[in-house]
Write an enzyme that holds these catalytic residues in place. Structure first.
Site, PDB file in Angstrom:
ATOM      1  N   LEU A 101       0.888  -1.166   0.000  1.00 38.35           N
ATOM      2  CA  LEU A 101       0.000   0.000   0.000  1.00 38.35           C
ATOM      3  C   LEU A 101       0.921   1.210   0.000  1.00 38.35           C
ATOM      4  CD1 LEU A 101      -2.690  -0.959   2.705  1.00 38.35           C
ATOM      5  CD2 LEU A 101      -3.007  -0.873   0.233  1.00 38.35           C
ATOM      6  N   ASP A 102       0.520   2.271  -0.710  1.00 38.25           N
ATOM      7  CA  ASP A 102       1.346   3.480  -0.758  1.00 38.25           C
ATOM      8  C   ASP A 102       1.571   4.040   0.652  1.00 38.25           C
ATOM      9  OD1 ASP A 102       1.150   3.345  -3.514  1.00 38.25           O
ATOM     10  OD2 ASP A 102      -0.566   4.718  -3.575  1.00 38.25           O
ATOM     11  N   TYR A 103       2.607   4.821   0.779  1.00 41.34           N
ATOM     12  CA  TYR A 103       2.927   5.532   2.025  1.00 41.34           C
ATOM     13  C   TYR A 103       1.691   6.255   2.571  1.00 41.34           C
ATOM     14  CZ  TYR A 103       5.681   8.736   4.983  1.00 41.34           C
ATOM     15  OH  TYR A 103       6.202   9.444   6.030  1.00 41.34           O
TER      16      TYR A 103
END
Ligand code: URA
Length: 242
Positions: A101-103
């Site tokens: 999952l993105d930051y």
């Protein structure tokens, strides 16, 4: 006792099919003897080497984490930022995230030390459904959402059909909340899909992964998957999509 190809795949060396090739091509030895036979059963005491390098064997473990925003989906970060494995200080196994999952994205993330399980879930042919809830800048029209449902052109090609559901909008702030189900796992895919219809994502959360939800967890909390959940995920992921 487990099959040799399964043990090699679980150790994260290769997929089950690649592990079979390694065996039949004579790259694998058990207790110092080259073993070309598929289906050989090995125990935890057997010493297995691939190209002369011993494989690392650990008891497989499976977790889900409610990843907060501001955390990297990785096991380490050269800039010293928080990573998802920081939430598992008590786990002495080499777990890693299944996909990412993105930051800036929060939500459900699986972690395991079982390479075969991770490969299976991430394989493009089998990828499981994932449901995201997005807060958007702008209010998408029905037609715009339909274009996502059909599949939309991104710079790395057309996306597979998605399922979107309009949840709410705030006319004054010009924002909307939309739920989207996809099964692919391309880099920043949901953000790019909404960007493509002119409604950039302001906030993104993964609410569901297959049949797993975040119910009972707060951001930063985790739990171990039950053996039944692991089995169900395996079964689900092994069935190719129609
Ligand atoms: N799609 C995105 O754009 N970001 C994520 O973190 C997951 C899916």
């Amino acid at each position: 006792m487990e099959r040799l190809q399964k043990v090699i795949a679980q150790a994260g060396v290769a997929s089950r099919r690649k592990a079979e090739e390694l065996i039949t091509n004579g790259h694998v030895s058990v207790n110092g003897k080259v073993m070309k036979e598929l289906g050989t059963k090995v125990s935890t005491n057997d010493k297995i080497e691939v190209n002369g390098v011993p494989i690392e064997r650990e008891q497989p473990v499976y977790y889900m984490l409610y990843k907060p925003t501001g955390v990297i989906s990785s096991v380490s970060d050269d800039k010293g930022r928080k990573v998802v494995t920081d939430f598992f200080p008590h786990v002495d196994k080499r777990i890693f995230p299944v996909g990412r999952l993105d930051y800036d994205t929060s939500g459900l993330l699986l972690l395991t030390n079982d390479g075969e399980f991770a490969n299976l879930l991430m394989h493009p042919k089998y990828e499981v459904d994932k449901v995201y809830i997005a807060k958007l800048k702008g209010i998408p029209t029905r037609e715009q959402l339909k274009s996502l449902d059909k599949g939309i052109k991104l710079e790395d090609g057309m996306t597979a059909p998605a399922k979107t559901k309009f949840i709410s909008s705030d006319r004054k702030k010009n924002t909307a909340i939309v739920q989207i189900l996809i099964h692919e796992g391309r880099n920043r895919q949901v953000r790019r899909m909404f960007e493509a219809i002119g409604c950039p994502v302001m906030k993104l959360k993964r609410e569901r992964y297959g049949f797993l939800t975040l119910i009972g967890l707060n951001p930063g909390e985790k739990r171990e998957l039950t053996p039944h959940e692991v089995k169900q995920l395996r079964t689900m992921a092994s069935q190719p999509r129609k």
